[in-house]
Design an enzyme around this catalytic site. Structure first.
Site, mmCIF file in Angstrom:
data_model
loop_
_atom_site.group_PDB
_atom_site.id
_atom_site.type_symbol
_atom_site.label_atom_id
_atom_site.label_comp_id
_atom_site.label_asym_id
_atom_site.label_seq_id
_atom_site.Cartn_x
_atom_site.Cartn_y
_atom_site.Cartn_z
ATOM 1 C CD GLU A 83 28.855 55.702 80.738
ATOM 2 O OE1 GLU A 83 29.460 56.858 80.482
ATOM 3 O OE2 GLU A 83 27.818 55.342 80.410
ATOM 4 C CE LYS A 126 31.090 57.655 77.268
ATOM 5 N NZ LYS A 126 29.896 57.959 77.888
ATOM 6 C CB CYS A 163 28.462 54.356 77.119
ATOM 7 S SG CYS A 163 26.663 54.751 77.059
ATOM 8 C CG ASN A 193 23.734 11.674 25.878
ATOM 9 O OD1 ASN A 193 24.425 10.602 26.119
ATOM 10 N ND2 ASN A 193 24.036 12.911 26.273
#
Length: 684
Positions: A54, A123, A179, A476
């Site tokens: 940024e 932003k 950000c 069985n």
């Protein structure tokens, strides 16, 4: 030129990078130079996309200097420098800059490619709490759509409604946020992903405090999983002002919740400032097609693709072999990391134990019948049964284990079967099936009954079928359930006898567990002392045996036993293939590409810590192709009818299962032609 098979772009993969340039305190020209230097490095490493932090051109922590005309002018000059320098560079560059528009200053991502500024994204969410004061300087981008901005003499798309999509590589589609945007309850990247972005990018400053690196990783992982995308996160590093804050330069690349790459933090000097990984766009596309909730979310949001502008650009198909910058697990059903491996083994084991315990409760069975051969599958089913009996408060003697030697049963496996049954304290018996098998072979006129050494599929299946027949009649007789022992690998390949055979049982406890995972589960049981020392010793012996069905007598000349893997291929490869077919639906050429990078060098990559050294093998591409063709034939064409009649059994791994009531539904009369033709066309 190398074969297109080795090209990332041909495999619908994208090389991305999170950059951490050396920052300065407001020196836009220096920041531009650092940006250009990293962009050039990324170009040399064949990156398609580089995400910078940024405000990396403007600097972040310069406070009221953002509002100075000189600073703003210097930032515009820095953007122009980067734009001009990008003309001969491959990567798409996402750089951060503060730009004035219409009397407002915006914190933006500037998207640059091959000498063009493609767009500017402001932003959306501006933090204005604790140490943050962004609303003092910047205007929020929320609601700004359909606009443009004049930038260095050009009119550029501006707004939060921008996707950037390569015209020539449709899988290279990205969205940018900044950000705080992904700390918000509704990150803009969610709408970007629903609109079609496969790669979501975050340009961040994000000062560091204790524990924040984990928080960033959690957010990146969760967003990549929830939005079914790759997420590239780049935070500011050393060089920003430390008047009141500090910076660590964290770079993260996630895909579907999985970490592909992360940077070192707090780096100085000549340290590598690019965190690079290859994103599998085909995997992302396939995941979105099969997860209906993703598309339902897009519909509920009013189909964001109708509101986003797609900014096109020509990227250029790269046909070179540039390697692979991502770890591919050799055993995709099990992580390499020891902590995750043990956690996964714990879950897998207990899924099976609890599944069987519930079935025994629901059926009110008096006993449990299991055939015990001394091989991997019956061993694992038996130890699961013993643990289920313990949890139900059963005496283990209510488990009735039968070893049933046939014409090729080895003394070693028979001894292991008896040793395991005794160690576990179950009721153990032996039934020699050879007289009944001989009578049956004689009754149908099979040459073996007359003394001829004919060991065909009939000879094998008479033995396999009799074992199952005995087990059902014993059940069985004694009020029991028959516990199946066959695993997912065998079901994927059809390597089982249908009907009256090992394909059938009352409960298929191993049906969701591939052979490779069974090996890891047994090692986990030994390592974590799930049983006693005597049991552990038998388990270790069984793990060391070669996998064999023991249905055909040993070779008269060499004494070699019947080898399963010599007939159907290494289980390590077959399980690798099965994972990417079941879980991700990838093209077989893509699976071959991944297998090639996972298995071509036994010395490369990570092996699970307790995997035997003498079993750490490598497979070349011709071998991979050979067994992949056979896997596709068996899986897609010849064995579905066996899976369509599969008994109940628990799904164990997110890697997939083959139950017709769960993960996998397919026609029993299908063809493998599509997959075989794709291999022939695309695998060298």
């Amino acid at each position: 030129m190398s074969h297109p098979f080795f090209s990332l772009h041909r495999q619908r993969m994208i090389r991305v990078a999170a950059a951490t340039p050396a920052a300065t305190v407001g020196d836009a020209a220096a920041n531009a130079a650092a940006t250009i230097a990293l962009a050039a490095q990324a170009h040399e490493q064949a990156c398609d996309l580089v995400v910078f932090p940024e405000l990396n051109l403007s600097s972040y922590a310069i406070d009221d200097l953002h509002l100075q005309s000189a600073q703003q002018t210097a930032t515009l000059a820095a953007i122009e420098s980067v734009r001009a320098a990008s003309a001969d560079l491959k990567p798409l560059l996402l750089v951060g800059a503060a730009i004035e528009r219409n009397g407002r200053l915006y914190n933006t991502a500037v998207i640059i490619h091959r000498g063009r500024v493609l767009g500017v994204v402001p932003k959306t969410f501006l933090p204005n709490y604790r140490e943050y004061y962004e609303k003092r300087w910047f205007a929020p981008g929320a609601g700004l759509t359909g606009l443009s901005i004049g930038l260095n003499g050009a009119e550029i798309p501006f707004g939060t409604d921008l996707l950037f999509a390569a015209d020539d590589l449709p899988f290279l589609t990205l969205h940018a946020e900044i950000c705080e945007d992904y700390w918000a309850p509704t990150p803009p990247s969610t709408m970007g992903a629903l609109a079609g972005a496969l790669v979501c990018c975050n340009l961040s400053a994000s000062n560091i405090v204790v524990g924040k690196a984990r928080e960033r990783a959690l957010l990146a992982a969760s967003q990549s999983a929830r939005a079914v995308c790759a997420y590239v996160y780049a935070a500011t590093g050393v060089g920003e002002s430390t008047t009141d804050l500090a910076w660590d330069g964290q770079g993260l690349i996630y895909e579907l919740g999985e970490l592909l790459a992360q940077s070192d933090r707090f780096v100085r000097g000549d340290a590598d400032r690019l965190t690079i990984a290859d994103v599998d766009a085909e995997r992302l596309i396939q995941e979105r097609t099969r997860v209906g909730t993703f598309n339902d979310a897009a519909a509920l949001a009013g189909h964001p693709e109708t509101r986003f502008r797609r900014i096109g650009f020509t990227h250029g198909l790269d046909e070179r072999d540039t390697g692979l910058r991502r770890a591919i697990r050799r055993f995709p059903f099990i992580p390499n990391d020891p902590d995750k491996r043990d956690a996964d083994c714990y879950e897998a084991y207990n899924i099976q134990v609890e599944g069987l315990a519930k079935r025994l409760e629901a059926s009110a069975a008096k006993t449990l019948v299991i055939g015990v051969s001394g091989g991997l599958d019956s061993t694992h089913a038996l130890i699961v049964a013993a643990k289920a009996a313990d949890r139900l408060g059963w005496e283990r003697t209510r488990i009735l284990g039968f070893t049933m030697p046939g014409f090729a049963t080895g003394e070693g496996t028979k001894a292991s079967a008896w040793a395991l049954m005794r160690a576990l304290g179950i009721t153990a018996e032996e039934i020699d099936i050879r007289p009944a098998a001989h009578t049956l072979l004689q009754g149908i006129g099979h040459p073996f009954a007359s003394g001829e050494p004919v060991y065909d599929v009939t000879f094998e299946n008479v033995q396999a079928g009799l074992r199952t027949d005995y087990l059902f009649r014993l059940a069985n007789q004694r009020g029991a359930l028959v516990l199946g022992t066959g695993d997912l690998s065998e079901l994927a390949l059809g390597w089982c006898t249908y009907g009256v055979g090992d394909q059938m049982s009352h409960y298929a406890v191993n049906a969701g567990v591939p052979k490779t995972l069974i090996q890891f589960l047994i090692r986990w049981c030994i390592r974590t002392n799930q049983y006693d020392e005597a049991t552990d010793q038998v388990l270790a012996t069984i793990l060391a045996q070669e996998i064999s069905p023991e249905l055909v007598p040993a070779d008269a000349e060499t004494g070699a036993l019947q080898s399963t893997e010599s007939m159907i291929g290494p289980y390590a490869l077959n399980d690798f293939f099965a994972h990417y077919v079941l879980r991700h639906g990838l093209a077989p050429s893509k699976i071959a590409f991944l297998a090639h990078h996972a298995w071509r060098d036994a010395a490369a990559g990570r092996w699970p810590a307790d995997f035997p050294a003498d079993a750490r093998l490598a497979y070349d591409l011709p071998t991979i192709r050979h067994w992949l063709e056979r896997f596709c034939t068996r899986f897609f064409q010849t064995s579905q009818f066996k899976r369509s009649a599969l008994p109940n059994g628990p799904k164990v791994s997110a890697g997939g299962a083959v139950s017709p009531r769960g993960d996998w539904r397919a026609p029993a009369d299908g063809t493998a032609r599509v997959w075989l033709d794709e291999i022939a066309a695309n695998v060298p």
